[in-house]
Design a protein around this motif. Structure first.
Motif, mmCIF file in Angstrom:
data_model
loop_
_atom_site.group_PDB
_atom_site.id
_atom_site.type_symbol
_atom_site.label_atom_id
_atom_site.label_comp_id
_atom_site.label_asym_id
_atom_site.label_seq_id
_atom_site.Cartn_x
_atom_site.Cartn_y
_atom_site.Cartn_z
ATOM 1 N N HIS A 1 1.111 -1.018 0.361
ATOM 2 C CA HIS A 1 0.310 0.022 0.031
ATOM 3 C C HIS A 1 0.907 1.436 0.133
ATOM 4 O O HIS A 1 1.618 0.991 0.278
ATOM 5 N N ASP B 1 0.976 5.202 2.069
ATOM 6 C CA ASP B 1 -0.200 6.655 3.051
ATOM 7 C C ASP B 1 0.007 8.063 2.300
ATOM 8 O O ASP B 1 0.843 7.889 1.170
ATOM 9 N N HIS C 1 5.106 -0.140 -0.192
ATOM 10 C CA HIS C 1 5.682 -0.560 0.975
ATOM 11 C C HIS C 1 4.421 -2.107 1.811
ATOM 12 O O HIS C 1 3.523 -1.376 1.899
HETATM 13 FE FE LIG Z 1 1.970 2.065 5.443
#
Ligand SMILES: [Fe+2]
Length: 440
Positions: free
Chosen positions: A195, A197, A362
């Motif tokens: 994913h 962020d 990551h």
């Molecule tokens: Fe993350």
């Protein structure tokens, strides 16, 4: 990857796609050529990762003491990969002592964490080791070095952009209170598949955030600079107020190793080319597989075509009030060849740090096949910006009250006042006081 409660993406996102695609035929042609080039580059990247004998061949490693003598080529490599291991930022003994203190702390206090029956990821922000580590001069110096990988130059005549850039102080590191984990061996951890962020659908929907990817959307992905600050500072990364969504701008996310960890020991995995993954992620919603495959290889560019008829943004999931993602999995992002390319960070010792650029894809290794706990404290690199300073004031207030910082969900029992919770006098350095917001 969709969850109960997810709904189809609203139709307006098909309009957004059409508005973002170059309007003229020449522009569309260039966009398709760029897509083909990205697919070729992804194929080459997967080969490169597959052929590496050690993950240290893929992910750069530098010594804290050498940060100011890194060659230009190595700097370029670090920026391209987007992830870097920095060794010996704090001493082994100090990092280990922090871990032991945290272990004792979580045993003797009514802490919240997951999984409920064997807590390893803790909803704690203000333990003494965390407060002390965030004020550590070496850690803060490291985050300043990382901030400086970004550039503050601007091609925009927009006075808003100019004034925001003027307010950025890359030399002034701020704290961002986050949590820590002490992961036990043997456990499966599936909470963090690949994913990114810091913003999901906002990457396309918010005009400022989108401007960071303008070169990609114009078909010039090789010109895309993930380190241009212009655009990022005014970016709205949380249009829908998701919980656990950072509202500050972090140049890099990071953690401090409190124990040894490495491949197979439950460590971080990253896609090791941030310019390339940005290009693919941003372009992916504009293409679909052809109904009739032209060649045998489903990844072949010839089997894909431009399409803006649907509101789908692969990797983004809609619920009635918000959006999740980007989450990247092989069915939605096949060309990334994630099972091959997601690279485990090389072995680290207590006191080493790992940092990854805010756009890096990551995940956390599902398995931990070692024998010891793998413990890390999350400490990102946060420069002084207008938006970040505003958050810092609110964060300081939550420190004083001993409650979770503004970006995080409330806990049932606040940690303030517990034995072992940090207090103001634990912040002993001048740079630490400034970074916490106590002194200006
Ligand atoms: Fe993350």
């Amino acid at each position: 990857m969709s969850l109960p409660g997810d709904i189809p993406m609203p139709e307006r996102f098909a309009d957004l796609k059409r508005a973002l695609l170059p309007a003229d035929d020449e522009g569309k042609k260039k966009f398709v050529q760029a897509w083909e080039d990205v697919l070729a580059a992804l194929k080459a990247k997967a080969k490169e990762v597959e052929n590496a004998k050690e993950t240290s061949e893929i992910i750069p490693i530098v010594e804290f003491a050498d940060l100011n003598k890194i060659s230009k080529d190595e700097m370029e490599r670090i920026k391209r990969v987007g992830t870097v291991i920095i060794r010996n930022v704090v001493g082994d003994a100090q990092a280990t002592a922090w871990k032991e203190e945290l272990k004792a702390h979580v045993k003797s206090n009514p802490v919240e964490g997951i999984p409920e029956n064997d807590k390893q990821f803790f909803m704690l922000y203000w333990t003494r080791p965390q407060v002390q580590a965030r004020a550590d001069p070496n850690i803060l110096a490291t985050t300043v070095w990382l901030n400086h990988l970004y550039n503050t130059s601007s091609s925009s005549g927009d006075s808003d952009v100019q004034s925001v850039l003027k307010d950025v102080k890359l030399n002034t590191p701020l704290t961002y209170a986050d949590r820590f984990r002490i992961r036990h061996p043997g456990n499966k951890w599936d909470q963090h598949p690949p994913h990114i962020d810091g913003g999901g659908i906002e990457r396309w929907e918010d005009a400022n955030f989108r401007s960071c990817f303008a070169d990609i959307l114009e078909g010039n992905w090789r010109k895309h600079d993930p380190y241009a600050l212009e655009g990022r500072l005014n970016a709205k990364i949380s249009l829908y107020k998701r919980a656990n969504q950072a509202s500050v701008f972090r140049t890099f996310q990071g953690w401090l190793a409190l124990s040894e960890t490495g491949p197979g020991l439950g460590t971080l995995k990253v896609f090791p080319d941030v310019q390339l993954s940005n290009a693919y992620l941003i372009m992916r919603p504009f293409f679909r597989p052809k109904e009739k495959q032209v060649t045998e290889d489903p990844l072949d560019a010839e089997n894909w075509e431009l399409d803006t008829s649907t509101p789908e943004f692969p990797g983004i999931f809609a619920s009635p009030s918000s959006f999740r993602g980007p989450r990247l999995i092989p069915p939605s992002h096949p060309h990334m060849q994630l099972p091959i390319t997601m690279t485990s960070c090389p072995h680290v010792n207590p006191g080493d740090m790992v940092f990854w650029h805010c756009d890096v894809v990551h995940s956390v290794e599902v398995d931990h096949v070692g024998v010891d706990d793998s413990a890390v404290m999350y400490i990102p690199a946060v420069p002084s910006t207008k938006q970040n300073e505003e958050y810092l004031i609110r964060q300081l207030e939550s420190f004083k009250q001993g409650i979770p910082p503004p970006d995080f969900p409330r806990t049932v029992v606040p940690e303030g006042g517990w034995d072992g919770t940090g207090v103001e006098k634990d912040v002993t350095t001048e740079i630490g006081k400034r970074a916490m917001g106590f002194a200006y």
